[in-house]
Design a protein around this motif. Structure first.
Motif, PDB file in Angstrom:
ATOM      1  N   ALA A 602     -62.614 -24.515 -40.685  1.00  0.00           N
ATOM      2  CA  ALA A 602     -63.518 -25.360 -39.908  1.00  0.00           C
ATOM      3  C   ALA A 602     -63.337 -26.792 -40.373  1.00  0.00           C
ATOM      4  N   GLN A 603     -63.387 -27.705 -39.421  1.00  0.00           N
ATOM      5  CA  GLN A 603     -63.220 -29.108 -39.768  1.00  0.00           C
ATOM      6  C   GLN A 603     -63.940 -29.984 -38.764  1.00  0.00           C
ATOM      7  N   LEU A 604     -64.346 -31.137 -39.241  1.00  0.00           N
ATOM      8  CA  LEU A 604     -64.924 -32.153 -38.375  1.00  0.00           C
ATOM      9  C   LEU A 604     -63.766 -32.976 -37.827  1.00  0.00           C
ATOM     10  N   ALA A 605     -63.689 -33.123 -36.515  1.00  0.00           N
ATOM     11  CA  ALA A 605     -62.530 -33.780 -35.908  1.00  0.00           C
ATOM     12  C   ALA A 605     -62.955 -34.533 -34.659  1.00  0.00           C
ATOM     13  N   PRO A 606     -62.266 -35.611 -34.331  1.00  0.00           N
ATOM     14  CA  PRO A 606     -62.529 -36.269 -33.047  1.00  0.00           C
ATOM     15  C   PRO A 606     -62.105 -35.366 -31.902  1.00  0.00           C
ATOM     16  N   TYR A 607     -62.781 -35.490 -30.776  1.00  0.00           N
ATOM     17  CA  TYR A 607     -62.500 -34.603 -29.645  1.00  0.00           C
ATOM     18  C   TYR A 607     -61.020 -34.586 -29.250  1.00  0.00           C
ATOM     19  N   PRO A 608     -60.309 -35.730 -29.210  1.00  0.00           N
ATOM     20  CA  PRO A 608     -58.896 -35.662 -28.822  1.00  0.00           C
ATOM     21  C   PRO A 608     -58.056 -34.757 -29.714  1.00  0.00           C
ATOM     22  N   ALA A 609     -58.469 -34.598 -30.974  1.00  0.00           N
ATOM     23  CA  ALA A 609     -57.674 -33.797 -31.905  1.00  0.00           C
ATOM     24  C   ALA A 609     -57.667 -32.321 -31.549  1.00  0.00           C
ATOM     25  N   ILE A 610     -58.616 -31.879 -30.740  1.00  0.00           N
ATOM     26  CA  ILE A 610     -58.648 -30.456 -30.386  1.00  0.00           C
ATOM     27  C   ILE A 610     -57.970 -30.194 -29.042  1.00  0.00           C
ATOM     28  N   LEU A 611     -57.314 -31.230 -28.494  1.00  0.00           N
ATOM     29  CA  LEU A 611     -56.590 -31.071 -27.229  1.00  0.00           C
ATOM     30  C   LEU A 611     -55.103 -31.348 -27.460  1.00  0.00           C
ATOM     31  N   PRO A 612     -54.412 -30.465 -28.144  1.00  0.00           N
ATOM     32  CA  PRO A 612     -52.988 -30.717 -28.400  1.00  0.00           C
ATOM     33  C   PRO A 612     -52.186 -30.660 -27.110  1.00  0.00           C
ATOM     34  N   PHE A 613     -51.114 -31.431 -27.052  1.00  0.00           N
ATOM     35  CA  PHE A 613     -50.213 -31.286 -25.913  1.00  0.00           C
ATOM     36  C   PHE A 613     -48.856 -31.882 -26.235  1.00  0.00           C
ATOM     37  N   ASP A 614     -47.858 -31.332 -25.580  1.00  0.00           N
ATOM     38  CA  ASP A 614     -46.475 -31.780 -25.718  1.00  0.00           C
ATOM     39  C   ASP A 614     -46.166 -32.662 -24.518  1.00  0.00           C
ATOM     40  N   GLU A 615     -45.789 -33.914 -24.769  1.00  0.00           N
ATOM     41  CA  GLU A 615     -45.532 -34.839 -23.676  1.00  0.00           C
ATOM     42  C   GLU A 615     -44.157 -34.653 -23.053  1.00  0.00           C
ATOM     43  N   GLY A 616     -43.390 -33.707 -23.535  1.00  0.00           N
ATOM     44  CA  GLY A 616     -42.069 -33.474 -22.968  1.00  0.00           C
ATOM     45  C   GLY A 616     -42.152 -32.847 -21.587  1.00  0.00           C
ATOM     46  N   PRO A 617     -41.023 -32.791 -20.891  1.00  0.00           N
ATOM     47  CA  PRO A 617     -41.024 -32.234 -19.533  1.00  0.00           C
ATOM     48  C   PRO A 617     -41.277 -30.735 -19.537  1.00  0.00           C
ATOM     49  N   HIS A 618     -41.850 -30.255 -18.447  1.00  0.00           N
ATOM     50  CA  HIS A 618     -42.034 -28.814 -18.293  1.00  0.00           C
ATOM     51  C   HIS A 618     -40.678 -28.143 -18.105  1.00  0.00           C
ATOM     52  N   GLN A 619     -40.565 -26.927 -18.620  1.00  0.00           N
ATOM     53  CA  GLN A 619     -39.304 -26.202 -18.587  1.00  0.00           C
ATOM     54  C   GLN A 619     -39.309 -25.017 -17.627  1.00  0.00           C
ATOM     55  N   GLY A 620     -40.449 -24.762 -16.965  1.00  0.00           N
ATOM     56  CA  GLY A 620     -40.499 -23.647 -16.036  1.00  0.00           C
ATOM     57  C   GLY A 620     -40.300 -22.320 -16.731  1.00  0.00           C
ATOM     58  N   ALA A 621     -41.255 -21.947 -17.565  1.00  0.00           N
ATOM     59  CA  ALA A 621     -41.111 -20.745 -18.388  1.00  0.00           C
ATOM     60  C   ALA A 621     -41.095 -19.462 -17.562  1.00  0.00           C
ATOM     61  N   GLY A 622     -41.516 -19.532 -16.318  1.00  0.00           N
ATOM     62  CA  GLY A 622     -41.572 -18.337 -15.472  1.00  0.00           C
ATOM     63  C   GLY A 622     -43.002 -17.988 -15.126  1.00  0.00           C
ATOM     64  N   VAL A 623     -43.290 -17.830 -13.853  1.00  0.00           N
ATOM     65  CA  VAL A 623     -44.651 -17.533 -13.411  1.00  0.00           C
ATOM     66  C   VAL A 623     -44.985 -16.090 -13.758  1.00  0.00           C
ATOM     67  N   PRO A 624     -46.035 -15.857 -14.531  1.00  0.00           N
ATOM     68  CA  PRO A 624     -46.407 -14.486 -14.882  1.00  0.00           C
ATOM     69  C   PRO A 624     -47.224 -13.839 -13.769  1.00  0.00           C
ATOM     70  N   ALA A 625     -47.487 -12.572 -13.917  1.00  0.00           N
ATOM     71  CA  ALA A 625     -48.543 -11.932 -13.136  1.00  0.00           C
ATOM     72  C   ALA A 625     -49.836 -12.219 -13.883  1.00  0.00           C
ATOM     73  N   SER A 626     -50.734 -12.943 -13.253  1.00  0.00           N
ATOM     74  CA  SER A 626     -51.963 -13.367 -13.920  1.00  0.00           C
ATOM     75  C   SER A 626     -53.165 -12.907 -13.117  1.00  0.00           C
ATOM     76  N   ARG A 627     -54.153 -12.401 -13.833  1.00  0.00           N
ATOM     77  CA  ARG A 627     -55.390 -11.938 -13.201  1.00  0.00           C
ATOM     78  C   ARG A 627     -56.566 -12.626 -13.868  1.00  0.00           C
ATOM     79  N   SER A 628     -57.513 -13.037 -13.039  1.00  0.00           N
ATOM     80  CA  SER A 628     -58.644 -13.803 -13.525  1.00  0.00           C
ATOM     81  C   SER A 628     -59.928 -13.252 -12.925  1.00  0.00           C
ATOM     82  N   GLY A 629     -60.970 -13.254 -13.726  1.00  0.00           N
ATOM     83  CA  GLY A 629     -62.272 -12.823 -13.230  1.00  0.00           C
ATOM     84  C   GLY A 629     -63.388 -13.394 -14.078  1.00  0.00           C
ATOM     85  N   LEU A 630     -64.568 -13.443 -13.524  1.00  0.00           N
ATOM     86  CA  LEU A 630     -65.758 -13.889 -14.239  1.00  0.00           C
ATOM     87  C   LEU A 630     -66.690 -12.699 -14.415  1.00  0.00           C
TER      88      LEU A 630
END
Length: 757
Positions: A602-630
């Motif tokens: 656990a750590q105290l951190a600024p909000y941006p620190a918990i939103l990691p991201f890679d600024e490089g281009p997308h590589q098209g990893a392949g669309v999965p079969a994805s299912r979503s529900g609430l």
């Protein structure tokens, strides 16, 4: 007579005097203020009276905001090509695409030798420059595989890593006079940059002929080479006589034949006279542009960029490339372009689009949309390109890519109002707002685009404390199917505003949002790893703990099947939306009881620190079969169904995202996202080939599923829409669809049929 049809550009050739360094910079600032296009400096490193040109160019680029900067020309023998490539790309990136590379083979060889450089013959200098161009282009070509390699007579590079890629296609311009240099210009360069005084007007046809013949021999269109000219010794005077000596209209008379008969289109004024620079920009440049435009219109001169044969061969059918609106051409990317690999794919979907348009304003989006609709190919709109279902790219179609519309502005710090471009990424938004103590609730990954979340919902780490992303939005700028730019809010086009927040991909292209940010500084980020071998009991406990947590807590859980004989493991990210560490500890302690803890932090951190991201281009990893529900709770039956899914191996990734709290404070009919009573969003992914197995296991959740979050589902059809938009929401959306998009222009992202169809 030869007019190559290039747009006219005007610049200055400034002395980099070390005696008055401020003047060398001030004249560049004046160049910009005068409306000119570029500021250039000679490069003679062996002259102690001159500033270092690279350092000066960097300083000038930082002090200006519009003009391009360039050496005129850089001394190659004292600057290795691999480093030149890195320096050029770096300055281009830092300046936003405002660097051009002027190169020379070398001169004043005694001075070069005195600094430890090579003493070359003229022929050797040309050969070395040719090798250097090859090295530089390899370094910039980050789409190619492998390292940079060249084993030449003058330059050797053995596996150097490529990059960085510059912000734009940097032109390489050569100062050339003799036949060997002119042939090299035609074969490999983008521009020819001689100086009056070293070349006479009578010599220009022969020089152009040599360049053109060399270009054709290399398989290039001669029109690709811009003809540039340093105007040395000219004076813009109220009165005067002689070539380039006199008022602006005489300059036009003198320069017009250089454009129409000798193909020059860039004129660079030599000298450091501020009055001449001002007159060159205010009087000569606009008058010459007008005269050239008139003559070209009368002659039917072909204008616009020229593409190499390989790029033309990569074009896709059904697209009229020559009809791309002029305002969009500079940032349009085709399959044969450098940089195509950076824009072709989505986060999941592999793409082979025929054209990617990158507008920077709502008006340009309207132009792009109108153009795309005239083509006989699919149209897709891209914000961040991160969607799981992969609707941000296509095969052979047109992409309207909003990535250049990425500004984040704080409109009123006291009122916490902000404006955000739809092409911005949430990580960048968080970083821009954090110094003001503000945040807009967003997803759990900083690379997600603002436009995608703002038109769907926005379930993120601040959800239970501050609501969905769409709950902060007070107004939207939207380009509709008929090309109108509309403002949508509670007071303007309220029906569109309602529909855009939850089903926006069906109604227009979102270009920006206005929102009221939440007061957010540091947060407490906790991470837990669990042994989830007893998956049903673990998931049931997880549901109870998250249901009892205070609304400052939002917890996300990722689980996967066991490997190597071990049972399932789970990893949790739990965010306490505040900096009260005592309260956070009390709220987080129950999570230690969900199951056997393998690791915790656990750590105290600024909000941006918990939103990691890679600024490089997308590589098209392949669309999965994805299912979503609430689901409204993780009951015993639900926990057992989820555990069974894990045990079956039908999913390689299952996530529970906690909702509720502030999300559920909003009335169900306030936005098109109507799911305001559920407790968890469930996501399961599988390889596409195993979709049927996933569906078999997912069916066990039928009694618990109570709605859907579209961003994480790859299914289509009426049953999907009815889960995502329960009545009366769907009927209302169909009525609004009939009003704003009756012809279903926006039909690529979970399309809704207009009422009456």
């Amino acid at each position: 007579m030869t007019d190559y049809g290039h747009a006219l550009r005007f610049g200055t050739f400034i002395t980099p005097s070390a005696d008055d360094p401020g003047r060398a910079v001030a004249l560049a600032e004046l160049t910009e203020a005068a409306g000119l296009d570029l500021a250039t400096y000679q490069d003679h490193p062996y002259n102690p009276g001159f500033l270092d040109t690279w350092t000066l160019l960097t300083w000038v680029a930082a002090r200006t905001g519009r003009i391009s900067v360039s050496g005129n020309v850089l001394n190659l023998p004292l600057r290795g090509p691999a480093m030149i490539a890195r320096q050029a790309a770096s300055l281009d990136l830092l300046s936003g695409g405002r660097f051009e590379l002027g190169l020379g083979a070398g001169a004043f060889w005694d001075g070069i030798a005195a600094m430890g450089g090579p003493a070359l013959t003229p022929g050797q200098g040309v050969a070395a420059l040719s090798e250097a161009i090859d090295v530089i282009r390899q370094v910039w070509d980050t789409d190619a595989r492998g390292g940079v390699r060249l084993d030449g007579k003058h330059h050797r590079v053995a596996g150097m890593k490529r990059g960085p890629a510059p912000a734009h296609d940097i032109g390489i311009d050569l100062g050339a006079y003799k036949p060997r240099m002119l042939r090299l210009t035609g074969a490999k360069a983008d521009g020819w940059l001689p100086s009056l005084g070293y070349i006479e007007v009578a010599d220009m046809p022969r020089s152009n002929r040599i360049i053109d013949e060399a270009a054709l021999e290399a398989g290039r269109d001669p029109r690709r080479i811009r003809r540039m000219l340093n105007l040395m010794g000219g004076a813009v005077l109220p009165t005067g006589r002689g070539f380039l000596q006199g008022p602006a209209d005489q300059w036009v008379d003198d320069l017009l034949p250089l454009v129409l008969e000798h193909g020059f289109s860039t004129f660079i004024l030599g000298g450091d006279d501020p009055r001449a620079i001002q007159a060159f920009g205010a009087e000569v440049a606009p008058a010459l542009r007008e005269a050239v435009e008139k003559e070209r219109a009368s002659a039917g001169t072909v204008t616009g960029p020229v593409r190499p044969a390989a790029a033309l061969g990569a074009r896709r059918p059904g697209i009229d490339y020559d009809a791309v609106p002029e305002e969009l051409r500079d940032h349009a990317v085709e399959p044969g372009d450098r940089g195509y690999a950076r824009v072709r794919h989505g986060y999941m979907q592999n793409g082979r689009p025929g054209l990617v348009l990158r507008p920077e304003s709502a008006e340009q989006v309207a132009q792009a949309l109108g153009y795309a609709l005239d083509q006989d190919v699919p149209l897709n709109v891209r914000s961040g390109g991160h969607g799981i279902s992969g609707h941000s790219t296509n095969d052979g179609g047109v992409i309207v890519d909003l990535s250049r519309m990425n500004r984040t502005e704080v409109l009123d710090p006291a009122a916490r109002t902000v404006r955000i471009g739809a092409g911005a990424r949430w990580g960048a938004v968080a970083s821009a707002l954090n110094p003001h103590g503000l945040a807009v609730s967003s997803g759990d990954y900083g690379g997600v685009g603002v436009g995608g979340i703002s038109t769907t919902g926005g379930i993120g780490h601040l959800g239970r404390a501050h609501g969905l992303s769409i709950d902060h939005i007070t107004a939207m700028e939207v380009v509709t199917a008929d090309g109108r730019v509309l403002r949508a809010s509670d007071d303007e086009n309220p029906d569109l505003f309602w529909a855009m927040r939850g089903a926006g991909a069906n109604f227009g292209v979102l270009t920006s949002v206005e929102a009221v940010a939440a007061p957010v500084g540091d947060v407490v980020l906790a991470q837990f790893a669990y042994d989830a071998s007893n998956a049903a009991a673990f998931l049931r406990a997880w549901g109870e703990i998250t249901a009892a947590a205070p609304r400052e807590v939002t917890a996300f859980l990722i689980t996967g099947p066991g490997r190597g004989g071990s049972g399932p493991a789970a990893r949790a990210t739990v965010v306490y939306a505040g900096d009260d560490t005592d309260a956070a500890v009390a709220a987080l302690e129950p999570f230690l009881k969900a199951g056997p803890v393998l690791d915790q932090s656990a750590q105290l951190a600024p909000y941006p620190a918990i939103l990691p991201f890679d600024e490089g281009p997308h590589q098209g990893a392949g669309v999965p079969a994805s299912r979503s529900g609430l689901v409204s709770e993780i009951s015993g039956d639900t926990a057992r169904a989820l555990a069974g899914m894990l045990a079956s191996g039908a999913t390689y990734f299952m996530q529970l995202r906690q909702v509720g709290g502030a999300i559920n404070d909003v009335p169900a009919d306030a936005t098109a996202y109507a799911h305001r009573h559920q407790a968890q969003a469930v996501v399961a992914l599988a390889p596409p080939r195993a979709a049927h197995r996933l569906d078999e296991q997912w069916a066990a959740l039928d009694g618990a599923i109570d709605g859907m979050y579209l961003s994480f589902d790859t299914r289509t059809g009426p049953e999907v829409l009815s889960l995502a938009f329960p009545e009366p929401t769907l009927s209302r959306l169909r009525e609004i669809k009939a009003q704003y998009d009756p012809h279903q222009v926006f039909d690529q992202n979970f399309p809704i049929e207009p009422a009456g169809d």
